[in-house]
Design a protein around this motif. Sequence first.
Motif, PDB file in Angstrom:
ATOM      1  N   SER A 130      21.993 -18.243  12.288  1.00  0.00           N
ATOM      2  CA  SER A 130      22.360 -17.550  10.924  1.00  0.00           C
ATOM      3  C   SER A 130      21.633 -16.867  10.473  1.00  0.00           C
ATOM      4  CB  SER A 130      22.942 -18.901  10.095  1.00  0.00           C
ATOM      5  OG  SER A 130      23.823 -19.556  10.642  1.00  0.00           O
ATOM      6  N   GLU A 131      21.701 -15.896   9.760  1.00  0.00           N
ATOM      7  CA  GLU A 131      20.428 -14.940   9.183  1.00  0.00           C
ATOM      8  C   GLU A 131      20.818 -14.509   7.763  1.00  0.00           C
ATOM      9  OE1 GLU A 131      19.878 -12.346  13.315  1.00  0.00           O
ATOM     10  OE2 GLU A 131      21.270 -11.647  11.972  1.00  0.00           O
ATOM     11  N   ILE A 132      19.547 -13.863   7.238  1.00  0.00           N
ATOM     12  CA  ILE A 132      19.653 -13.343   5.793  1.00  0.00           C
ATOM     13  C   ILE A 132      19.432 -11.780   5.945  1.00  0.00           C
ATOM     14  CG2 ILE A 132      18.613 -13.350   3.474  1.00  0.00           C
ATOM     15  CD1 ILE A 132      17.887 -16.094   3.977  1.00  0.00           C
ATOM     16  N   THR A 133      20.191 -10.842   5.525  1.00  0.00           N
ATOM     17  CA  THR A 133      20.022  -9.723   5.821  1.00  0.00           C
ATOM     18  C   THR A 133      19.767  -8.780   4.356  1.00  0.00           C
ATOM     19  OG1 THR A 133      21.060  -9.460   7.793  1.00  0.00           O
ATOM     20  CG2 THR A 133      20.993  -7.457   6.705  1.00  0.00           C
ATOM     21  N   PHE A 134      18.616  -8.369   4.099  1.00  0.00           N
ATOM     22  CA  PHE A 134      18.392  -7.544   2.934  1.00  0.00           C
ATOM     23  C   PHE A 134      18.826  -6.023   3.275  1.00  0.00           C
ATOM     24  CE2 PHE A 134      15.678 -11.350   2.041  1.00  0.00           C
ATOM     25  CZ  PHE A 134      16.156 -11.584   0.912  1.00  0.00           C
ATOM     26  N   ILE A 135      19.519  -5.388   2.498  1.00  0.00           N
ATOM     27  CA  ILE A 135      19.707  -3.865   2.340  1.00  0.00           C
ATOM     28  C   ILE A 135      18.967  -3.223   1.279  1.00  0.00           C
ATOM     29  CG2 ILE A 135      21.380  -1.940   2.466  1.00  0.00           C
ATOM     30  CD1 ILE A 135      22.372  -5.563   3.040  1.00  0.00           C
ATOM     31  N   ASP A 136      17.929  -2.444   1.805  1.00  0.00           N
ATOM     32  CA  ASP A 136      17.148  -1.696   0.799  1.00  0.00           C
ATOM     33  C   ASP A 136      17.955  -0.347   0.438  1.00  0.00           C
ATOM     34  OD1 ASP A 136      15.351  -0.641  -0.724  1.00  0.00           O
ATOM     35  OD2 ASP A 136      13.727  -0.142   1.081  1.00  0.00           O
ATOM     36  N   ASP A 137      18.213  -0.279  -0.808  1.00  0.00           N
ATOM     37  CA  ASP A 137      18.994   0.959  -1.239  1.00  0.00           C
ATOM     38  C   ASP A 137      18.088   2.054  -1.777  1.00  0.00           C
ATOM     39  OD1 ASP A 137      21.187   2.739  -1.528  1.00  0.00           O
ATOM     40  OD2 ASP A 137      21.719   1.564  -3.480  1.00  0.00           O
ATOM     41  N   GLY A 138      17.162   2.419  -0.884  1.00  0.00           N
ATOM     42  CA  GLY A 138      16.244   3.615  -1.360  1.00  0.00           C
ATOM     43  C   GLY A 138      15.290   3.134  -2.385  1.00  0.00           C
ATOM     44  N   SER A 139      14.854   1.992  -2.198  1.00  0.00           N
ATOM     45  CA  SER A 139      14.026   1.443  -3.398  1.00  0.00           C
ATOM     46  C   SER A 139      12.720   2.574  -3.658  1.00  0.00           C
ATOM     47  CB  SER A 139      13.480   0.123  -3.228  1.00  0.00           C
ATOM     48  OG  SER A 139      14.764  -0.617  -3.194  1.00  0.00           O
ATOM     49  N   ARG A 140      12.370   2.364  -4.837  1.00  0.00           N
ATOM     50  CA  ARG A 140      11.060   3.286  -5.278  1.00  0.00           C
ATOM     51  C   ARG A 140       9.842   2.317  -5.227  1.00  0.00           C
ATOM     52  NH1 ARG A 140      14.953   6.012  -8.082  1.00  0.00           N
ATOM     53  NH2 ARG A 140      14.325   5.090 -10.134  1.00  0.00           N
ATOM     54  N   ASP A 141       9.753   1.098  -4.934  1.00  0.00           N
ATOM     55  CA  ASP A 141       8.841   0.006  -5.211  1.00  0.00           C
ATOM     56  C   ASP A 141       8.568  -0.453  -3.945  1.00  0.00           C
ATOM     57  OD1 ASP A 141      10.828  -1.644  -4.826  1.00  0.00           O
ATOM     58  OD2 ASP A 141      10.432  -2.918  -6.630  1.00  0.00           O
ATOM     59  N   ARG A 142       7.803  -1.590  -3.726  1.00  0.00           N
ATOM     60  CA  ARG A 142       7.596  -2.274  -2.340  1.00  0.00           C
ATOM     61  C   ARG A 142       8.662  -3.005  -1.853  1.00  0.00           C
ATOM     62  NH1 ARG A 142       2.703  -1.816  -0.501  1.00  0.00           N
ATOM     63  NH2 ARG A 142       2.760  -3.991   0.498  1.00  0.00           N
ATOM     64  N   THR A 143       9.863  -2.865  -2.049  1.00  0.00           N
ATOM     65  CA  THR A 143      11.005  -3.827  -1.722  1.00  0.00           C
ATOM     66  C   THR A 143      10.937  -3.844  -0.173  1.00  0.00           C
ATOM     67  OG1 THR A 143      12.339  -3.602  -3.622  1.00  0.00           O
ATOM     68  CG2 THR A 143      13.297  -4.008  -1.533  1.00  0.00           C
ATOM     69  N   TRP A 144      10.823  -2.706   0.370  1.00  0.00           N
ATOM     70  CA  TRP A 144      10.874  -2.790   1.748  1.00  0.00           C
ATOM     71  C   TRP A 144       9.703  -3.242   2.309  1.00  0.00           C
ATOM     72  CZ3 TRP A 144      14.404  -2.729   5.424  1.00  0.00           C
ATOM     73  CH2 TRP A 144      14.147  -2.640   6.758  1.00  0.00           C
ATOM     74  N   GLN A 145       8.584  -3.102   1.992  1.00  0.00           N
ATOM     75  CA  GLN A 145       7.326  -3.753   2.674  1.00  0.00           C
ATOM     76  C   GLN A 145       7.360  -5.363   2.507  1.00  0.00           C
ATOM     77  OE1 GLN A 145       7.408  -1.129   0.901  1.00  0.00           O
ATOM     78  NE2 GLN A 145       6.130   0.385   1.567  1.00  0.00           N
ATOM     79  N   THR A 146       8.245  -5.520   1.307  1.00  0.00           N
ATOM     80  CA  THR A 146       8.209  -7.156   0.953  1.00  0.00           C
ATOM     81  C   THR A 146       9.316  -7.505   2.101  1.00  0.00           C
ATOM     82  OG1 THR A 146       7.773  -6.817  -1.528  1.00  0.00           O
ATOM     83  CG2 THR A 146       9.100  -8.856  -0.750  1.00  0.00           C
ATOM     84  N   ILE A 147      10.309  -7.045   2.364  1.00  0.00           N
ATOM     85  CA  ILE A 147      11.400  -7.352   3.310  1.00  0.00           C
ATOM     86  C   ILE A 147      10.483  -7.423   4.865  1.00  0.00           C
ATOM     87  CG2 ILE A 147      13.432  -6.884   4.697  1.00  0.00           C
ATOM     88  CD1 ILE A 147      14.292  -5.548   2.025  1.00  0.00           C
ATOM     89  N   GLU A 148       9.752  -6.586   4.998  1.00  0.00           N
ATOM     90  CA  GLU A 148       8.787  -6.650   6.377  1.00  0.00           C
ATOM     91  C   GLU A 148       7.970  -7.783   6.622  1.00  0.00           C
ATOM     92  OE1 GLU A 148       8.284  -2.068   7.882  1.00  0.00           O
ATOM     93  OE2 GLU A 148       7.023  -2.651   6.175  1.00  0.00           O
ATOM     94  N   SER A 149       7.370  -8.279   5.246  1.00  0.00           N
ATOM     95  CA  SER A 149       6.567  -9.324   5.423  1.00  0.00           C
ATOM     96  C   SER A 149       7.495 -10.881   5.526  1.00  0.00           C
ATOM     97  CB  SER A 149       5.765  -9.442   3.917  1.00  0.00           C
ATOM     98  OG  SER A 149       4.946  -8.125   3.911  1.00  0.00           O
ATOM     99  N   LEU A 150       8.376 -10.555   4.818  1.00  0.00           N
ATOM    100  CA  LEU A 150       9.310 -11.621   4.914  1.00  0.00           C
ATOM    101  C   LEU A 150      10.080 -12.032   6.348  1.00  0.00           C
ATOM    102  CD1 LEU A 150      11.375 -11.368   1.306  1.00  0.00           C
ATOM    103  CD2 LEU A 150       9.644 -13.170   2.117  1.00  0.00           C
ATOM    104  N   HIS A 151      10.442 -10.902   6.792  1.00  0.00           N
ATOM    105  CA  HIS A 151      10.715 -11.027   8.312  1.00  0.00           C
ATOM    106  C   HIS A 151       9.692 -11.306   9.356  1.00  0.00           C
ATOM    107  CE1 HIS A 151      12.754  -9.701  12.015  1.00  0.00           C
ATOM    108  NE2 HIS A 151      11.723  -8.913  12.483  1.00  0.00           N
TER     109      HIS A 151
END
Length: 311
Positions: A41-62
Amino acid sequence: MLRLNLVIPCFNEEEVLPETTRQLLAQMDRLLADGAIGPESEITFIDDGSRDRTWQTIESLHAADPRVRGIKLSRNRGHQNALLAGLMSVQGDVVISLDADLQDDVGAIPRMLEAHRDGADVVFGVRSCRVTDTFFKRFTAQTYYKVLHSFGVEILPDHADYRLMSRRALDALRDFREVNLFLRGIIPLLGFRTAIVKYERNARFAGESKYPLHKMLAFAFDGIASFSSKPLQWSAYVGACISVGALLIGLWAIFIRLFTNLSVPGWASTVIPMYFLGGLQLLFLGVIGGYVAKIYSETKQRPRFIVETTL
């Protein structure tokens, strides 16, 4: 054991993602210990073109926990398209979609899974109350649901996008190809067995709402225009009412002209037709224009989302 995937659209949510992940992983650990879900089982975040550090945060969590996955869209496509990107891309026997701001009670997930084990292919998370909303938001939401029902749209009151869907339901959703997405209206059309789980909606954990008033109004019109042609029919009724009103004003102007000395020469014959025809034309053009815009976007058949990166 079921392979569960939690799908979470994100737009500028760097402040809340660490806490959201912590609570969801803790909930998954409890479900895994109870044998309700499998270890894949997994958690999947979808970054909808965020302008802050959302994607970098997702990378750190991964990097900290491989059960946390990410999908980065090439640009902002809106909440519904981002949610669809997750639903159509992830693996899993069941998928639960929820918001990133922790307003959707993660404690309802076990009850959703239980309803699925009892045979439901779609389980709707429905708010038990709206005490956390302002009076304006509560009043407009209730009015909107009533308007949708009056237009014949099948929609569940007080349900947003917190829901469980089985793999069979997701495969059926894939056949809906419309560009103007309103998933809250599409999913009840699937026709599979459904269930409802009530929950109390929490206050937003951090950040601010990504749905200001103008986006809420646009989303509301999408829900109406995508599922009902009644606004076009109602234009005729409104036109008839305006015609009656103009007729009454005309009779009033004639009365003023014949029985008083207060009339201005030429005023009635100029103003009444101008207001009547101008208002009527603008009203009808606005309604028709909204539907033409929907047809225009549908005929182009552009991609509803483009994935740039996955984790």
